[in-house]
Design a protein around this motif. Sequence first.
Motif, mmCIF file in Angstrom:
data_model
loop_
_atom_site.group_PDB
_atom_site.id
_atom_site.type_symbol
_atom_site.label_atom_id
_atom_site.label_comp_id
_atom_site.label_asym_id
_atom_site.label_seq_id
_atom_site.Cartn_x
_atom_site.Cartn_y
_atom_site.Cartn_z
ATOM 1 N N UNK A 144 10.001 105.529 -4.894
ATOM 2 C CA UNK A 144 10.612 105.057 -3.476
ATOM 3 C C UNK A 144 9.979 103.494 -3.456
ATOM 4 N N UNK A 145 8.828 103.485 -3.658
ATOM 5 C CA UNK A 145 8.179 101.940 -3.600
ATOM 6 C C UNK A 145 8.790 100.932 -4.594
ATOM 7 N N UNK A 164 14.670 99.426 6.161
ATOM 8 C CA UNK A 164 14.277 99.385 7.806
ATOM 9 C C UNK A 164 13.954 100.911 8.075
ATOM 10 N N UNK A 165 14.568 101.837 7.540
ATOM 11 C CA UNK A 165 14.251 103.313 7.812
ATOM 12 C C UNK A 165 12.964 103.689 7.169
ATOM 13 N N UNK A 166 12.521 103.031 6.132
ATOM 14 C CA UNK A 166 11.399 103.251 5.158
ATOM 15 C C UNK A 166 10.045 102.521 5.667
ATOM 16 N N UNK A 167 10.343 101.875 7.043
ATOM 17 C CA UNK A 167 9.115 101.363 7.486
ATOM 18 C C UNK A 167 8.092 102.346 8.110
ATOM 19 N N UNK A 168 8.581 103.769 8.487
ATOM 20 C CA UNK A 168 7.830 104.705 8.831
ATOM 21 C C UNK A 168 7.556 105.827 7.735
ATOM 22 N N UNK A 169 7.611 105.269 6.471
ATOM 23 C CA UNK A 169 7.374 106.235 5.428
ATOM 24 C C UNK A 169 6.043 106.598 5.493
ATOM 25 N N UNK A 170 5.842 107.790 5.004
ATOM 26 C CA UNK A 170 4.370 108.647 5.124
ATOM 27 C C UNK A 170 3.545 107.604 4.074
ATOM 28 N N UNK A 171 3.712 107.003 2.999
ATOM 29 C CA UNK A 171 3.163 106.548 2.230
ATOM 30 C C UNK A 171 2.764 104.806 2.509
ATOM 31 N N UNK A 172 1.700 104.404 2.474
ATOM 32 C CA UNK A 172 1.552 103.009 2.754
ATOM 33 C C UNK A 172 2.082 102.164 1.774
ATOM 34 N N UNK A 173 2.060 102.483 0.468
ATOM 35 C CA UNK A 173 2.582 101.603 -0.547
ATOM 36 C C UNK A 173 4.137 101.339 -0.336
ATOM 37 N N UNK A 174 4.722 102.527 0.109
ATOM 38 C CA UNK A 174 6.239 102.396 0.442
ATOM 39 C C UNK A 174 6.611 101.548 1.391
ATOM 40 N N UNK A 175 5.712 101.732 2.731
ATOM 41 C CA UNK A 175 5.939 100.659 3.979
ATOM 42 C C UNK A 175 5.806 99.503 3.414
ATOM 43 N N UNK A 176 4.595 99.102 2.623
ATOM 44 C CA UNK A 176 4.329 97.750 2.298
ATOM 45 C C UNK A 176 5.474 97.087 1.427
ATOM 46 N N UNK A 198 4.881 95.005 14.765
ATOM 47 C CA UNK A 198 3.700 94.050 15.396
ATOM 48 C C UNK A 198 2.749 94.650 16.533
ATOM 49 N N UNK A 199 3.496 95.745 17.074
ATOM 50 C CA UNK A 199 2.707 96.468 18.027
ATOM 51 C C UNK A 199 2.352 97.737 17.708
ATOM 52 N N UNK A 200 2.277 98.090 16.438
ATOM 53 C CA UNK A 200 2.178 99.405 15.813
ATOM 54 C C UNK A 200 0.657 99.728 16.103
ATOM 55 N N UNK A 201 0.257 100.796 16.495
ATOM 56 C CA UNK A 201 -1.118 101.154 16.578
ATOM 57 C C UNK A 201 -2.058 101.155 15.353
ATOM 58 N N UNK A 202 -1.243 101.280 14.133
ATOM 59 C CA UNK A 202 -1.970 101.045 12.770
ATOM 60 C C UNK A 202 -2.254 99.781 12.400
ATOM 61 N N UNK A 203 -3.470 99.540 12.213
ATOM 62 C CA UNK A 203 -3.937 98.068 11.565
ATOM 63 C C UNK A 203 -3.236 97.829 10.601
ATOM 64 N N UNK A 204 -3.246 98.699 9.446
ATOM 65 C CA UNK A 204 -2.434 98.621 8.225
ATOM 66 C C UNK A 204 -1.064 98.179 8.300
ATOM 67 N N UNK A 205 -0.400 98.719 9.102
ATOM 68 C CA UNK A 205 1.226 98.686 9.671
ATOM 69 C C UNK A 205 1.384 97.032 10.064
ATOM 70 N N UNK A 206 0.409 96.747 11.083
ATOM 71 C CA UNK A 206 0.627 95.140 11.615
ATOM 72 C C UNK A 206 0.154 94.315 10.491
ATOM 73 N N UNK A 207 -0.759 94.716 9.665
ATOM 74 C CA UNK A 207 -1.020 93.717 8.484
ATOM 75 C C UNK A 207 -0.029 93.400 7.486
#
Length: 406
Positions: A144-145, A164-176, A198-207
Amino acid sequence: MTSLFELEKTGDVTELTSLLESSSNEAVRRRAAEILGDADAPDEEVLSPLVAAAREDDSESVRAAAIDALDQRHAIEELISALTDQEVPTDGAEWARAEALVESLSADLPELRMAAANALGRIGDRAGTKALAGRLEDPDPRVRARAARALGRIEDPRAVPALRARLDDGQVEVRREAADSLGRIGGEKALAALLELLDDDSETVRRIAANSLGNFGSAKPLDALVSLLSDDNEGVRRAAVFSLIEILSNAPGQQSHKLRETIVEKLSANDHESVVDSLVDILAQGTQPHQRRNAAWLLGRVTGERNRAAAIDALASVLDDHDGMTAQFAATSIANVGGEVAEDALLDVLDDPEAGSAARAKAAFTLGKVGGERARQRLDELIDRTDDEEVRKRAFSALSKLGGRE
């Protein structure tokens, strides 16, 4: 044992391949594969060990790293041929080459699916878009990544909904990778998808979102990036500054001047200490000339009173930088920031026995813009004692602006 850092610096391919083949440490093998992908060495010394690692290593992460390394060396077809026992065309029409690889995206072996995704991304033809978008649902996150990354390399706007649908993937690498590719593709829909993060609770997602916004070569993400400078997380704030630098670098020539004015205006209106701290870090630790040049340029325009000393110290330290434009921007920015701290730093450079001729010449010339009576006296003395003709010439020029010799 020699460190991987040293092996990377020296380019010791023999030792790197030995580690890739025999180290019991998974992280060492993975890093060895990554380094070999960028090693300045003949393919005949590197490809066979990488192909073997991609096929046979016990670790999924090492196999994935070897596949990416082969892609980096433009030799992913070597692996695909080895896995399929079929010759993979490396020339001809791009659409035809892409269509020939699409079948491998559905192979049972995930390593073959990864290799095909990488190859399609490098070819860059939109004939592979639909199949790659389908692989974003692959059960293997490594696939997927790489499918997401390939879609970013192809830059086909049709891939935006699937990414866009993969922005909430369970794996950080895929989201990145999905976020990064949306940034590469650009456009209103891609930007809207990233802004939602940008308003996500996860610091990783915002970064991740902050980093991806740097791929846009326009002013559209500027307000969002500036807003991130107030984020509670330092990593997010630094990612925002880095992306602002990347936007400056990516902007087309005709937009660059206006974009610079806009960025300076927005940053100057917000006295974010993290901005100068991040720019100083880029200047000190960055490896890309365009990043360091823009960091040096911006420091001269957004530095405030409370972080003046840190900015001046960083700028003075690169007056003899191997990249001439970075050194020149640093000198100009010291003059722009000005003040007694600038004069002190430049005089220190003049007195530093380890400072190079170029740095001392720039320091002398810049003192003509920011110096006072103290600088005038020191330049007057310097003219008599220096054997460096370029330094003497610059000192004369500066002295003429400070009232001349006694």
